[in-house]
Design a protein around this motif. Structure first.
Motif, PDB file in Angstrom:
ATOM      1  N   THR A  34       6.951  32.321  55.549  1.00 17.58           N
ATOM      2  CA  THR A  34       7.713  33.515  54.583  1.00 17.58           C
ATOM      3  C   THR A  34       6.874  34.268  54.274  1.00 17.58           C
ATOM      4  O   THR A  34       5.543  34.117  53.186  1.00 17.58           O
ATOM      5  CB  THR A  34       8.619  32.176  53.626  1.00 17.58           C
ATOM      6  OG1 THR A  34       8.703  31.919  54.566  1.00 17.58           O
ATOM      7  CG2 THR A  34       9.051  33.389  53.013  1.00 17.58           C
ATOM      8  N   ALA A  51      12.941  38.978  51.178  1.00 13.74           N
ATOM      9  CA  ALA A  51      12.217  37.619  51.698  1.00 13.74           C
ATOM     10  C   ALA A  51      12.438  37.356  53.284  1.00 13.74           C
ATOM     11  O   ALA A  51      13.755  37.207  53.540  1.00 13.74           O
ATOM     12  CB  ALA A  51      11.869  36.519  50.595  1.00 13.74           C
ATOM     13  N   ALA A  53      11.998  34.482  56.058  1.00 11.90           N
ATOM     14  CA  ALA A  53      11.049  33.359  56.068  1.00 11.90           C
ATOM     15  C   ALA A  53      11.114  33.013  57.967  1.00 11.90           C
ATOM     16  O   ALA A  53      12.714  33.054  58.696  1.00 11.90           O
ATOM     17  CB  ALA A  53      11.908  32.285  56.447  1.00 11.90           C
ATOM     18  N   CYS A  59      14.101  33.866  63.287  1.00  9.32           N
ATOM     19  CA  CYS A  59      14.102  34.112  61.370  1.00  9.32           C
ATOM     20  C   CYS A  59      14.934  33.146  61.099  1.00  9.32           C
ATOM     21  O   CYS A  59      16.085  34.203  61.516  1.00  9.32           O
ATOM     22  CB  CYS A  59      14.072  36.322  61.781  1.00  9.32           C
ATOM     23  SG  CYS A  59      14.591  36.517  59.654  1.00  9.32           S
ATOM     24  N   THR A  71       6.320  33.144  48.660  1.00 10.30           N
ATOM     25  CA  THR A  71       6.170  34.077  50.119  1.00 10.30           C
ATOM     26  C   THR A  71       4.325  33.463  50.323  1.00 10.30           C
ATOM     27  O   THR A  71       3.521  33.993  49.545  1.00 10.30           O
ATOM     28  CB  THR A  71       6.354  34.890  49.347  1.00 10.30           C
ATOM     29  OG1 THR A  71       5.333  35.258  48.861  1.00 10.30           O
ATOM     30  CG2 THR A  71       7.372  35.472  49.542  1.00 10.30           C
TER      31      THR A  71
END
Length: 163
Positions: A34, A51, A53, A59, A71
């Motif tokens: 992430t 952000a 991930a 994704c 993160t």
């Protein structure tokens, strides 16, 4: 319909493109991180943060803002540096060596990698090829910049002649 860079819609478009390319990403190996993307305004405008991930070959989550997200690292740079990279991707179909995430972060002049834990820094470089492939998908996305301009048109592939 065009999306704007930087925006949540832009990264969601990349997410859709990635899902259509599962086999391409599976050849690169598991992609579990992430990370944040921070686009700093060149002038007086506001910065944008996202952000992203990734799990296995997908994704799985995109959100606006990184304050409440844990993160591994954040890729940060001025809008102009991001634009230069995206323009090269759009024109060439993928980043060239001079505009790759690896090159742009290596000396920390155009883009910087921010991290609190050395493992996070390691993940940036461990997954650099997958991250670059994800960003290269922007060549397929119809997008505009905040001023309404578009990235350059795709260059025709050079053809080799047998003569």
């Amino acid at each position: 319909m065009s999306v704007s860079f930087p925006s949540l819609a832009f990264f969601q478009a990349l997410q859709r493109e990635m899902r259509a390319e599962r086999e391409r990403f599976s050849r690169l190996g598991f992609f579990d991180t992430t990370f944040g993307v921070r686009v700093l305004a060149d002038g007086d405008g506001a910065s944008a943060e996202f952000a992203l991930a990734f799990e296995v070959f997908d994704c799985v989550r995109i959100s606006e803002g990184i304050a409440s997200v844990e993160t591994d690292f954040v890729v940060e740079g001025r809008f102009g540096a991001w634009r230069e990279m995206l323009d090269a991707i759009h024109e060439l179909g993928a980043a060239d060596t001079a505009h790759s995430l690896n090159t742009l972060t290596h000396f920390g002049e155009a883009l910087q990698v921010r991290y609190d834990d050395p493992d996070g820094h390691d993940k940036m470089y461990r997954f650099a090829e997958s991250i670059q492939e994800f960003l290269d998908l922007s060549a397929r996305v119809d997008f505009v910049y905040p001023d309404g301009s578009r990235p350059p048109a795709r260059r025709e592939a050079l053809r080799r002649s047998g003569t």
